[in-house]
Design an enzyme around this catalytic site. Structure first.
Site, PDB file in Angstrom:
ATOM      1  N   ASN A 105      39.219  49.131  34.066  1.00  0.00           N
ATOM      2  CA  ASN A 105      40.500  49.827  34.111  1.00  0.00           C
ATOM      3  C   ASN A 105      41.581  48.756  34.070  1.00  0.00           C
ATOM      4  O   ASN A 105      41.786  48.041  35.047  1.00  0.00           O
ATOM      5  CB  ASN A 105      40.574  50.651  35.411  1.00  0.00           C
ATOM      6  CG  ASN A 105      41.925  51.316  35.592  1.00  0.00           C
ATOM      7  OD1 ASN A 105      42.777  51.264  34.714  1.00  0.00           O
ATOM      8  ND2 ASN A 105      42.125  51.927  36.747  1.00  0.00           N
ATOM      9  N   TRP A 106      42.226  48.641  32.945  1.00  0.00           N
ATOM     10  CA  TRP A 106      43.201  47.551  32.748  1.00  0.00           C
ATOM     11  C   TRP A 106      44.567  47.891  33.307  1.00  0.00           C
ATOM     12  O   TRP A 106      45.505  47.095  33.197  1.00  0.00           O
ATOM     13  CB  TRP A 106      43.255  47.171  31.260  1.00  0.00           C
ATOM     14  CG  TRP A 106      41.948  46.610  30.753  1.00  0.00           C
ATOM     15  CD1 TRP A 106      40.863  46.288  31.527  1.00  0.00           C
ATOM     16  CD2 TRP A 106      41.574  46.308  29.397  1.00  0.00           C
ATOM     17  NE1 TRP A 106      39.841  45.807  30.730  1.00  0.00           N
ATOM     18  CE2 TRP A 106      40.246  45.809  29.425  1.00  0.00           C
ATOM     19  CE3 TRP A 106      42.220  46.418  28.168  1.00  0.00           C
ATOM     20  CZ2 TRP A 106      39.562  45.424  28.273  1.00  0.00           C
ATOM     21  CZ3 TRP A 106      41.548  46.027  27.014  1.00  0.00           C
ATOM     22  CH2 TRP A 106      40.235  45.526  27.066  1.00  0.00           C
ATOM     23  N   LYS A 107      44.703  49.071  33.856  1.00  0.00           N
ATOM     24  CA  LYS A 107      45.941  49.508  34.520  1.00  0.00           C
ATOM     25  C   LYS A 107      47.163  49.192  33.653  1.00  0.00           C
ATOM     26  O   LYS A 107      47.078  49.250  32.427  1.00  0.00           O
ATOM     27  CB  LYS A 107      46.019  48.892  35.922  1.00  0.00           C
ATOM     28  CG  LYS A 107      44.750  49.196  36.736  1.00  0.00           C
ATOM     29  CD  LYS A 107      44.877  48.963  38.206  1.00  0.00           C
ATOM     30  CE  LYS A 107      43.561  49.312  38.883  1.00  0.00           C
ATOM     31  NZ  LYS A 107      43.598  49.183  40.336  1.00  0.00           N
ATOM     32  N   HIS A 124      42.866  58.882  39.618  1.00  0.00           N
ATOM     33  CA  HIS A 124      42.825  57.551  40.238  1.00  0.00           C
ATOM     34  C   HIS A 124      43.727  57.555  41.477  1.00  0.00           C
ATOM     35  O   HIS A 124      44.762  58.224  41.498  1.00  0.00           O
ATOM     36  CB  HIS A 124      43.294  56.496  39.227  1.00  0.00           C
ATOM     37  CG  HIS A 124      43.024  55.096  39.703  1.00  0.00           C
ATOM     38  ND1 HIS A 124      43.839  54.468  40.609  1.00  0.00           N
ATOM     39  CD2 HIS A 124      42.011  54.244  39.436  1.00  0.00           C
ATOM     40  CE1 HIS A 124      43.338  53.264  40.864  1.00  0.00           C
ATOM     41  NE2 HIS A 124      42.224  53.101  40.167  1.00  0.00           N
ATOM     42  N   GLU A 176      45.814  55.530  42.531  1.00  0.00           N
ATOM     43  CA  GLU A 176      47.201  55.143  42.272  1.00  0.00           C
ATOM     44  C   GLU A 176      48.001  56.337  41.741  1.00  0.00           C
ATOM     45  O   GLU A 176      49.181  56.483  42.033  1.00  0.00           O
ATOM     46  CB  GLU A 176      47.234  53.952  41.293  1.00  0.00           C
ATOM     47  CG  GLU A 176      46.831  52.659  42.003  1.00  0.00           C
ATOM     48  CD  GLU A 176      46.089  51.658  41.140  1.00  0.00           C
ATOM     49  OE1 GLU A 176      46.147  51.750  39.902  1.00  0.00           O
ATOM     50  OE2 GLU A 176      45.438  50.766  41.721  1.00  0.00           O
ATOM     51  N   GLU A 233      36.058  55.136  44.846  1.00  0.00           N
ATOM     52  CA  GLU A 233      36.932  53.979  45.022  1.00  0.00           C
ATOM     53  C   GLU A 233      37.634  54.089  46.369  1.00  0.00           C
ATOM     54  O   GLU A 233      38.682  54.757  46.469  1.00  0.00           O
ATOM     55  CB  GLU A 233      37.975  53.919  43.900  1.00  0.00           C
ATOM     56  CG  GLU A 233      37.381  53.787  42.519  1.00  0.00           C
ATOM     57  CD  GLU A 233      38.335  53.096  41.543  1.00  0.00           C
ATOM     58  OE1 GLU A 233      37.892  52.177  40.865  1.00  0.00           O
ATOM     59  OE2 GLU A 233      39.522  53.479  41.472  1.00  0.00           O
ATOM     60  N   GLY A 246      42.258  46.374  44.823  1.00  0.00           N
ATOM     61  CA  GLY A 246      43.250  45.308  44.661  1.00  0.00           C
ATOM     62  C   GLY A 246      43.474  44.482  45.912  1.00  0.00           C
ATOM     63  O   GLY A 246      44.424  43.703  45.993  1.00  0.00           O
ATOM     64  N   SER A 250      37.731  46.004  44.170  1.00  0.00           N
ATOM     65  CA  SER A 250      37.462  44.560  44.293  1.00  0.00           C
ATOM     66  C   SER A 250      36.061  44.162  43.834  1.00  0.00           C
ATOM     67  O   SER A 250      35.428  43.302  44.444  1.00  0.00           O
ATOM     68  CB  SER A 250      37.723  44.086  45.727  1.00  0.00           C
ATOM     69  OG  SER A 250      39.086  44.281  46.068  1.00  0.00           O
ATOM     70  N   GLY A 253      38.923  46.745  38.218  1.00  0.00           N
ATOM     71  CA  GLY A 253      40.341  46.549  37.911  1.00  0.00           C
ATOM     72  C   GLY A 253      40.598  45.100  37.518  1.00  0.00           C
ATOM     73  O   GLY A 253      40.295  44.674  36.402  1.00  0.00           O
ATOM     74  N   GLY A 254      41.131  44.321  38.452  1.00  0.00           N
ATOM     75  CA  GLY A 254      41.597  42.951  38.189  1.00  0.00           C
ATOM     76  C   GLY A 254      40.610  42.077  37.432  1.00  0.00           C
ATOM     77  O   GLY A 254      40.995  41.357  36.498  1.00  0.00           O
TER      78      GLY A 254
HETATM   79  P1  13P Z   1      40.375  46.271  41.602  1.00  0.00           P
HETATM   80  O1  13P Z   1      39.047  45.965  40.964  1.00  0.00           O
HETATM   81  O2  13P Z   1      41.495  45.396  41.087  1.00  0.00           O
HETATM   82  O3  13P Z   1      40.269  46.298  43.098  1.00  0.00           O
HETATM   83  O4  13P Z   1      40.779  47.759  41.143  1.00  0.00           O
HETATM   84  C1  13P Z   1      39.836  48.770  41.275  1.00  0.00           C
HETATM   85  C2  13P Z   1      40.323  49.984  40.581  1.00  0.00           C
HETATM   86  O5  13P Z   1      41.264  50.616  41.009  1.00  0.00           O
HETATM   87  C3  13P Z   1      39.655  50.384  39.339  1.00  0.00           C
HETATM   88  O6  13P Z   1      40.065  51.644  38.927  1.00  0.00           O
END
Ligand code: 13P
Length: 254
Positions: free
Chosen positions: A12-14, A98, A100, A170, A176, A216, A237-238
């Site tokens: 997920n490149w957000k 998600h 967020e 999640e 994050g 993470s 994510g990251g």
């Molecule tokens: P991180 O891997 O940066 O913690 O993000 C997880 C995430 O929200 C994937 O959708």
């Protein structure tokens, strides 16, 4: 351990990367893929980067997802993108609910249910995100929160359609933050989610259903997470923004 469910590793490149950067990242991961890989890999770039990524992965087994999708096929919904539009952009999958989007954009379980139904009606595969906050975990409410999120998300969705969904567990406190759930914590939550699926749709359904972990995930913890019997993949994510790290995650070792 032989897993019967096909693993899925999703990035997920957000709200990151330019078109050029997203295309380059997609290409770098594509080039580094083990040709004998047996599981699925999915990229979820920003809407504006879908076309660049689509071109970069064309002809490869990599799958494309939108990070969100609206519930209507078209209409006066400024800023939103419809299931027809994301399919037209080359997506087979859509991330829905998600944390967020729940927290920052105030998406409710009812909205998430509408989005799921609409995505399924349009033959998209939803990646449904659920998870508890730190406060909820500390108050021993994790299972209750997961159960409510699932019951409301799956409302009026029959087993045939629901089998197209993948759940990503999640925990909000792990996203994050660098604070990953331990493999045992993740496994416990996944077992609970699978039991709830069994209650909703029966044992065969639950046994075949894929549940991803997100929060993470990194090169250092992927192997121990994927060694858990009920973790069928990850939503990253990251660490999915760096080709070398993401490739190490994709090529997990169990
Ligand atoms: P991180 O891997 O940066 O913690 O993000 C997880 C995430 O929200 C994937 O959708």
């Amino acid at each position: 351990m032989i897993k019967t469910r096909k693993s899925l590793i999703a990035g997920n490149w957000k709200m990151h990367l330019s078109r050029k950067e997203a295309g380059e990242l997609a290409l770098a991961v594509r080039k580094g893929l083990d040709p004998d890989m047996k599981h699925e890999v999915l990229f979820a770039p920003s809407f504006t980067n879908l076309e660049a990524v689509r071109q970069a992965i064309h002809g490869s087994p990599i799958l494309l997802a939108a990070q969100d999708v609206h519930w209507e096929d078209a209409g006066a919904y400024t800023g939103a993108v419809s299931p027809l539009q994301i399919k037209d952009a080359g997506c087979t999958h859509a991330i829905i609910g998600h944390s967020e989007r729940r927290k920052i954009f105030l998406e409710t379980d009812e909205i998430i249910n509408k989005k799921l139904k609409s995505a399924l009606k349009n033959s998209l595969f939803p990646v449904l995100c659920i998870g508890e906050t730190l406060e909820e975990r500390e108050q021993q409410k994790t299972y209750r929160v997961l159960q409510t999120q699932m019951q409301k998300a799956f409302l009026e969705i029959d087993a045939g359609s629901a089998s197209k969904i993948v759940i990503a567990y999640e925990p909000v406190w792990a996203i994050g933050t660098g604070k990953t759930a331990t493999p045992d914590q993740a496994q416990d939550a996944h077992v609970f989610i699978r039991k709830e699926l069994e209650r909703l749709y029966g044992e065969n359904f639950a046994t075949g259903f894929r549940i991803l972990y997100g929060g993470s995930v990194k090169a250092e913890n992927i192997d121990s997470l994927m060694a858990q019997p009920d973790i069928d993949g990850v939503l990253v994510g990251g660490e999915s923004l760096k080709a070398d790290k993401f490739l190490r995650i994709i090529h997990f070792r169990v």
